[in-house]
Design a protein around this motif. Structure first.
Motif, short mmCIF file in Angstrom:
data_model
loop_
_atom_site.label_atom_id
_atom_site.label_comp_id
_atom_site.label_asym_id
_atom_site.label_seq_id
_atom_site.Cartn_x
_atom_site.Cartn_y
_atom_site.Cartn_z
N UNK A 1 61.00 22.80 32.14
CA UNK A 1 61.26 23.24 33.48
C UNK A 1 60.21 24.74 33.70
N UNK A 2 59.70 24.58 34.94
CA UNK A 2 58.74 25.65 35.24
C UNK A 2 59.72 26.50 36.24
N UNK A 3 59.98 27.66 35.84
CA UNK A 3 60.97 28.36 36.55
C UNK A 3 60.05 29.14 37.45
N UNK A 4 59.02 29.83 37.28
CA UNK A 4 58.28 30.55 38.02
C UNK A 4 56.65 30.61 37.85
N UNK A 5 55.87 30.64 38.87
CA UNK A 5 54.29 30.72 38.68
C UNK A 5 54.04 32.10 39.18
N UNK A 6 53.22 32.86 38.71
CA UNK A 6 52.71 34.10 39.26
C UNK A 6 51.08 33.94 39.13
N UNK A 7 50.58 33.26 40.21
CA UNK A 7 49.05 33.14 40.16
C UNK A 7 48.58 34.47 40.43
N UNK A 8 47.62 34.78 39.60
CA UNK A 8 47.02 36.23 39.86
C UNK A 8 45.62 36.20 40.15
N UNK A 9 44.68 37.02 39.75
CA UNK A 9 43.36 37.35 40.27
C UNK A 9 42.35 36.18 39.96
N UNK A 10 41.36 35.99 40.71
CA UNK A 10 40.33 34.98 40.14
C UNK A 10 39.31 35.90 39.89
N UNK A 11 38.32 35.16 39.11
CA UNK A 11 37.13 35.94 38.78
C UNK A 11 35.89 34.79 38.83
N UNK A 12 34.93 35.27 39.39
CA UNK A 12 33.72 34.43 39.56
C UNK A 12 32.55 35.38 39.42
N UNK A 13 31.53 34.64 38.48
CA UNK A 13 30.38 35.05 38.09
C UNK A 13 29.37 35.13 39.30
N UNK A 14 28.37 35.89 39.48
CA UNK A 14 27.34 35.83 40.41
C UNK A 14 26.12 34.68 39.74
N UNK A 15 25.61 34.06 40.66
CA UNK A 15 24.41 33.16 39.98
C UNK A 15 22.84 34.06 40.18
N UNK A 16 23.20 34.90 41.28
CA UNK A 16 21.91 35.75 41.30
C UNK A 16 22.47 36.86 42.35
N UNK A 17 21.59 37.72 42.92
CA UNK A 17 22.01 38.92 43.81
C UNK A 17 22.76 38.19 45.14
N UNK A 18 22.36 37.16 45.35
CA UNK A 18 23.06 36.53 46.70
C UNK A 18 24.01 35.52 46.70
N UNK A 19 24.07 34.67 45.38
CA UNK A 19 24.88 33.63 45.61
C UNK A 19 25.83 33.78 44.25
N UNK A 20 27.15 33.14 44.28
CA UNK A 20 28.09 33.06 43.41
C UNK A 20 27.71 31.72 42.71
N UNK A 21 28.17 31.69 41.35
CA UNK A 21 28.28 30.45 40.45
C UNK A 21 29.45 29.67 41.04
N UNK A 22 29.24 28.16 40.93
CA UNK A 22 30.15 27.25 41.20
C UNK A 22 31.32 26.93 40.50
N UNK A 23 31.56 28.01 39.75
CA UNK A 23 32.60 27.98 38.68
C UNK A 23 33.43 29.38 39.04
#
Length: 171
Positions: free
Chosen positions: A82-104
């Motif tokens: 039984x899932x009573x409650x979800x509490x989705x928090x922060x996301x974290x994303x790495x930078x691929x380079x100075x201008x772009x984020x990773x696709x993960x």
């Protein structure tokens, strides 16, 4: 010479400005968090067919939607999940380079659920790994944290639950 320098400065400003805008957009992309929230909401409501599109084949073990959904129904029933409650928090994303984020991306969640082995409904600290696909963000794996140091890294303000007498009924 002055005109050439002016053109160069304008071109560099456009590149840097465009890169900054692109970086800001991807770092502020709430897609990974929304994918986890959509998946967990569907799982909480036992709408397994609705949860399926939020995952990669890695997460579903390559099963087709009807096979995977039936398997989840059995797990929930046998395990008394039984899932009573979800509490989705922060996301974290790495930078691929100075201008772009990773696709993960990674998204943290505190799940309040109970099952056969966790009859207290204690908090479970989870990290979801997501990948960007042509269809949008998809959950590729999920890890439940048990190590105190790992929990503190992602959930510094949360109390770690004590698991006492969690298994009171034999299988």
């Amino acid at each position: 010479m002055g005109r050439l320098l002016g053109v160069f400065v304008v071109v560099v400003a456009i590149i840097v400005g465009g890169g900054y805008y692109s970086r800001t957009q991807c770092l502020n992309d709430d897609g990974p968090r929304m994918a986890v929230e959509g998946y967990l909401t569907a799982m909480k409501d036992e709408r397994f067919e609705d949860a399926y599109p939020f995952m990669t084949a890695n997460m579903t073990d390559g099963l087709k939607i009807d096979e995977w959904a039936e398997q989840q129904r059995k797990v929930f029933k046998i395990g008394r999940v039984v899932i009573n409650k979800i509490d989705v928090r922060r996301k974290y994303r790495e930078l691929e380079n100075l201008f772009m984020c990773e696709a993960t991306a990674q998204v943290s969640n505190v799940l309040h659920a109970s099952d056969l082995l966790n009859n207290q409904g204690s908090s479970e600290f989870e990290i979801y790994a997501l990948v960007m696909t042509e269809d949008g963000w998809k959950i590729d794996s999920q890890e439940t944290l048990f190590d105190e140091a790992a929990i503190r890294q992602w959930f510094p303000e949360d109390a770690t639950p004590e698991f006492k007498d969690t298994f009171v009924q034999p299988l």
